[in-house]
Design an enzyme around this catalytic site. Sequence first.
Site, PDB file in Angstrom:
ATOM      1  N   CYS A 114       0.035  -0.951  -0.526  1.00 33.56           N
ATOM      2  CA  CYS A 114       1.849  -1.278   0.492  1.00 33.56           C
ATOM      3  C   CYS A 114       1.791   0.269   0.380  1.00 33.56           C
ATOM      4  CB  CYS A 114       1.722  -0.371  -1.418  1.00 33.56           C
ATOM      5  SG  CYS A 114       1.844  -1.976  -3.023  1.00 33.56           S
ATOM      6  N   HIS A 251       9.065   2.044  -0.173  1.00 28.72           N
ATOM      7  CA  HIS A 251       7.913   0.857  -0.594  1.00 28.72           C
ATOM      8  C   HIS A 251       8.844   0.613  -2.185  1.00 28.72           C
ATOM      9  CE1 HIS A 251       5.823  -1.559  -2.126  1.00 28.72           C
ATOM     10  NE2 HIS A 251       4.756  -1.170  -2.780  1.00 28.72           N
ATOM     11  N   ASN A 281       8.118  -7.101  -5.419  1.00 24.24           N
ATOM     12  CA  ASN A 281       6.896  -6.342  -4.439  1.00 24.24           C
ATOM     13  C   ASN A 281       6.071  -6.972  -3.107  1.00 24.24           C
ATOM     14  OD1 ASN A 281       5.013  -4.412  -3.713  1.00 24.24           O
ATOM     15  ND2 ASN A 281       4.489  -3.717  -5.533  1.00 24.24           N
TER      16      ASN A 281
END
Length: 324
Positions: A114, A251, A281
């Site tokens: 990520c 993020h 996500n």
Amino acid sequence: MAIRSVILGCGSYLPARVLTNADLARMVETSDEWITERTGIKSRHIAADGELTSDLAYNAALAALAHAGVAADELDLIVLATATPDHTFPATATRVQARLGMTRGAAFDVQAVCSGFIYALSVADNFIKAGQARTALVIGAETFSRILDWTDRGTCVLFGDGAGAVVLRAEDNPGTAADRGILSTHLHSDGRHHDLLYVDGGPSATQTVGHLRMKGQEVFKHAVVNLAEVVREALDTNGLTAADITWLVPHQANRRIIEGTGRKLKLPPERVVVTVDHHGNTSAASIPLALCEAVLDGRIRRGDLVLLEAMGGGFTWGGALVRW
């Protein structure tokens, strides 16, 4: 005069298929209320059968190049962040390179899950500062739907597929915080926390792709601490304070983490870019997708100070300060 990497343009791509919370409730024991309350996610995009990470990356790259007004043959470098490459090798970036018709320079992948886009941005920025590249394409692209256990309601509801990209170019400037470009990047990792967020497969370990495994509460605790620290590091490095930040582009993992970071910075919610509700996500694609959305809808404007930050499996985490 210092060389600084200036972001000339951005682009994004999302697969056509949208998977809503209601759709997921028909697949696994969950509900729209359960997912929304814990994550803020309402829907996510899922790659079609046969639609590869390189396809998503290529389409985001085309959009970014068009927005920047840059031709593919001007590129010296492609850095593609992904944890879901098309193949073990070669690098997915080289497939994008070939499709763009770029026949010089270099193309390679970066894997930091990520945090991948921040890592890739830092790598490209340092290539430019070192004089090894003048124009670079940085991409974050993922097909996380391919590594999810669709019977695990704790993880399968969280992730989506997508890609985002930015085009960087070297520009001479005095190197002050008031000048356009990437002011600084900050990267960290701590491999002791492997077992809190990982995929239980791989060519060396199991000869399988595997599925994502996560201890969500533990990851949440580390995220809050690590993101706050890297934010302070970025601001201190540049002699700035949280009050100087125009936009936070975090993020997009979980709305609670995003809101918590914003509160620590004393930023009002309207100065924080949130796309997790409709993207989920998307790992390395998360930040460029959110950044591009805010640029194209006019929120982020020339001269704005933009803070990017992320944490991912590994653990990896990082931040970047950009004067738009």
